[in-house]
Design an enzyme around this catalytic site. Structure first.
Site, PDB file in Angstrom:
ATOM      1  N   ARG A   1       0.826  -1.258  -0.147  1.00  0.00           N
ATOM      2  CA  ARG A   1      -0.003  -0.032  -0.300  1.00  0.00           C
ATOM      3  C   ARG A   1       0.736   1.265  -0.251  1.00  0.00           C
ATOM      4  NH1 ARG A   1      -2.539   2.769   4.213  1.00  0.00           N
ATOM      5  NH2 ARG A   1      -4.296   4.074   3.565  1.00  0.00           N
TER       6      ARG A   1
ATOM      7  N   ASN B   1      -6.788   8.418   2.273  1.00  0.00           N
ATOM      8  CA  ASN B   1      -6.713   7.808   4.137  1.00  0.00           C
ATOM      9  C   ASN B   1      -7.668   8.180   4.964  1.00  0.00           C
ATOM     10  OD1 ASN B   1      -4.162   5.944   5.803  1.00  0.00           O
ATOM     11  ND2 ASN B   1      -4.365   7.726   6.782  1.00  0.00           N
ATOM     12  N   GLU B   2      -7.891   7.985   6.263  1.00  0.00           N
ATOM     13  CA  GLU B   2      -8.928   7.706   7.151  1.00  0.00           C
ATOM     14  C   GLU B   2      -9.768   9.256   6.924  1.00  0.00           C
ATOM     15  OE1 GLU B   2      -5.667   8.002   9.842  1.00  0.00           O
ATOM     16  OE2 GLU B   2      -5.040   5.830   9.677  1.00  0.00           O
TER      17      GLU B   2
ATOM     18  N   HIS C   1      -8.781   0.669  10.171  1.00  0.00           N
ATOM     19  CA  HIS C   1      -7.018   0.882  10.560  1.00  0.00           C
ATOM     20  C   HIS C   1      -7.266  -0.007  12.102  1.00  0.00           C
ATOM     21  CE1 HIS C   1      -5.861   3.466   7.185  1.00  0.00           C
ATOM     22  NE2 HIS C   1      -6.463   2.235   7.461  1.00  0.00           N
TER      23      HIS C   1
ATOM     24  N   TYR D   1      -5.699  -0.158  15.528  1.00  0.00           N
ATOM     25  CA  TYR D   1      -4.989   0.152  16.871  1.00  0.00           C
ATOM     26  C   TYR D   1      -5.387   0.797  18.175  1.00  0.00           C
ATOM     27  CZ  TYR D   1      -1.787   1.760  12.796  1.00  0.00           C
ATOM     28  OH  TYR D   1      -1.035   2.351  11.388  1.00  0.00           O
TER      29      TYR D   1
ATOM     30  N   GLU E   1      -4.123  -1.270   8.062  1.00  0.00           N
ATOM     31  CA  GLU E   1      -3.335  -0.386   8.543  1.00  0.00           C
ATOM     32  C   GLU E   1      -3.443  -1.008  10.320  1.00  0.00           C
ATOM     33  OE1 GLU E   1      -2.817   3.571   9.349  1.00  0.00           O
ATOM     34  OE2 GLU E   1      -2.590   4.111   7.355  1.00  0.00           O
TER      35      GLU E   1
ATOM     36  N   TRP F   1       1.612  -1.059   9.182  1.00  0.00           N
ATOM     37  CA  TRP F   1       2.684  -0.510   9.010  1.00  0.00           C
ATOM     38  C   TRP F   1       3.781  -0.417   9.753  1.00  0.00           C
ATOM     39  CZ3 TRP F   1       1.101   4.717   6.027  1.00  0.00           C
ATOM     40  CH2 TRP F   1       1.703   5.260   7.013  1.00  0.00           C
TER      41      TRP F   1
END
Length: 538
Positions: A78, A157-158, A224, A226, A253, A282
């Protein structure tokens, strides 16, 4: 790549949700495409992404990273691009070169506009409409024309932070419809809001509406993971909600740690493998702003996998064990012939903590894509380094210690060779083991502190090149260091000598300082190693 968590997760019960999917009437597949909630190649082979994020727009000169990422066994990369809103615009010629690098290295290319990160909360962020303008510009359209077999278009992205995320559904739907009207037949990828983590469940609860907005049915969703996803239950429930609804999703990610919490990376790897979902770690290298610990390799050097890189590449359910190359490159289930074994490695540049290994290339009917160096001990093996070429430097060794190494080759279809013959190496003494370390907090304030460290060589021989390691007990983080180069992965810190202070004479010393952060407590480390050997403290 900033992440924010504004509110706590709702109860796990809220994750149990039935999504009703309105399936568009799909047109004939021209390349990669979505069918029944899964990603397929044009020939009907299911494709599960296993790969890495690469910050191309900030490091445009690091083009060797594509080959080095491929050497991990990855089938996808990516690539971070910019539409010019926040960073220098990646023009059509550059994008065409990125696609060429992906194809040369037999990688599926996910291209994303990073300027949209945190829109509504991040000052200067681009909207999804601005990102769509970029994709529809003539030079970018020309670069992507005819690349449907090789390229997935990740719109932005995001695309929302924690403000205005309620507009995600409408803005994502509009972007998809504009790209389809503009002639794009590629698979489109849509990121979640809330800095990509969807703690509000906006994407989860509205994905069916966004999917229905695509007249071709070739849109997939990216979460994503996290700090929001810090338990196995949260990881599993979120991904299963999409699978159960027949909606395509991947983990676009994720990392092993983050400032907003500690994600359960083991659950992410395991659940993605169990559910046949893609994941993209990531990131390869070059992280800053306090998240340097997310680098998979140090300073873009493929021979220096960090602890996170080792986990992502060589760990359980990791890239090397689960990745299968796209059949468009000639590999796939039909090729079961492994490469020949590489030649026995030879050692050079042996130091107290590293060794360079070289070997004769393996051969293969499809093509060798990379090599893995392993450390052989006690009847078992431990991954030591990866390389796209016929040499690699193994680091992190202990002084005055005997090691045995061997090499494997991997081909384009994911087949692995038999092991090469081994080589025995004994690292040099390096002065480690005859050392003393003084650590002190020279100043402390709310949330921050200044640390000073002195290494004294108490041995009879000089230390030539040093690497000092320790662990913090209270989650402290180093943000700046002088007179040494820091690397931090979780609690573990490594400080390596600068260019001018690598030699410590017998009876001499070397000192360095740093700025760090702390919360709750700031206790001093109790153990240090110099070039792998323990030092006295005090």
């Amino acid at each position: 790549m900033r992440k924010r968590l504004a509110v706590a997760l709702t109860t796990l019960a809220a994750l149990v949700l039935t999504l009703v999917v309105v399936v568009p009437s799909a047109s004939a597949a021209t390349g990669l495409h979505v069918r029944e909630g899964r990603l397929y190649e044009a020939n009907g082979t299911e494709f599960v992404m296993r790969g890495v994020n690469h910050a191309h727009t900030w490091y445009p000169g690091e083009t060797s990273s594509f080959a080095n990422i491929k050497a991990t066994g990855a089938n996808t990369v990516r690539v971070v691009l910019s539409d010019g809103t926040r960073w220098t615009r990646n023009g059509g010629a550059d994008v065409a070169n990125v696609i060429s690098l992906c194809k040369t290295n037999r990688l599926i290319c996910v291209l994303e506009v990073h300027d949209t990160t945190g829109y509504g909360e991040q000052s200067g962020a681009a909207s999804l409409a601005q990102a769509t303008d970029y994709w529809l510009s003539s030079d970018i359209r020309a670069a992507l024309a005819g690349q449907e077999d090789y390229v997935i278009l990740n719109i932005g992205n995001e695309p929302f932070g924690n403000t205005g995320y309620q507009d995600w559904t409408a803005h994502s739907s509009q972007a998809i419809q504009r790209l389809r009207a503009g002639g794009y037949d590629h698979v489109l990828m849509v990121d979640a809001p809330n800095w990509g983590q969807d703690w509000s469940f906006t994407m989860r609860d509205n994905a069916d509406r966004v999917y229905a907005a695509d007249p071709t049915g070739n849109t997939m969703f990216s979460i994503h993971m996290y700090g929001v996803f810090d338990t196995a239950a949260e990881v599993s429930a979120y991904l299963a909600a999409f699978v159960d609804a027949g909606l395509p999703i991947l983990v676009g990610e994720f990392g092993h740690d983050h400032s907003d919490g500690n994600p359960d990376e083991d659950a992410i790897f395991a659940t993605a493998q169990q559910l046949r979902l893609g994941y993209l770690a990531w990131s390869w290298s070059g992280n800053g702003g306090g998240v340097e610990y997310l680098d998979m390799v140090t300073s873009f050097n493929p021979a220096q996998l960090t602890a996170w890189g080792q986990r992502a590449v060589n760990g359980a359910n990791g890239i090397r064990a689960t990745s299968r190359e796209a059949t468009v490159y000639g590999g796939g289930p039909g090729d079961t012939t492994p490469p020949t074994a590489p030649g026995a490695p030879t050692a050079s540049d042996v130091t107290a903590s590293s060794v360079r290994l070289s070997w004769t290339a393996a051969t293969d009917n499809v093509g060798v894509t990379g090599y893995q160096v392993v450390r052989v001990a006690g009847g078992g093996e431990t991954p030591a380094a990866s390389s796209a070429t016929t040499s690699a430097t193994v680091t992190g060794l202990t002084a005055s210690t005997a090691y045995t190494f061997a090499v494997y080759a991997t081909d384009a279809a994911g087949n692995r060779s038999t092991r090469s013959a081994t080589v025995n190496v004994t690292t040099t003494g390096g002065g480690g083991g005859s050392c003393a370390v003084t650590y002190k907090v020279a100043g402390q304030w709310q949330g921050g502190f200044h640390g000073d460290v002195t290494i004294r060589n108490t041995g009879a021989s000089p230390v030539s090149g040093w690497s000092l390691r320790w662990s913090f007990a209270d989650g402290q983080r180093i943000s700046q260091m002088w007179n040494a180069t820091p690397t931090q992965s979780g609690a573990q810190v490594t400080a390596a000598n600068a260019g001018w202070n690598g030699t410590i004479a017998s009876g001499g010393s070397a000192s360095f300082g740093f700025i760090g952060s702390w919360t709750g407590a700031n206790s001093a480390p109790t153990a240090f190693t110099l070039n792998g050997a323990a030092c006295t403290v005090g």
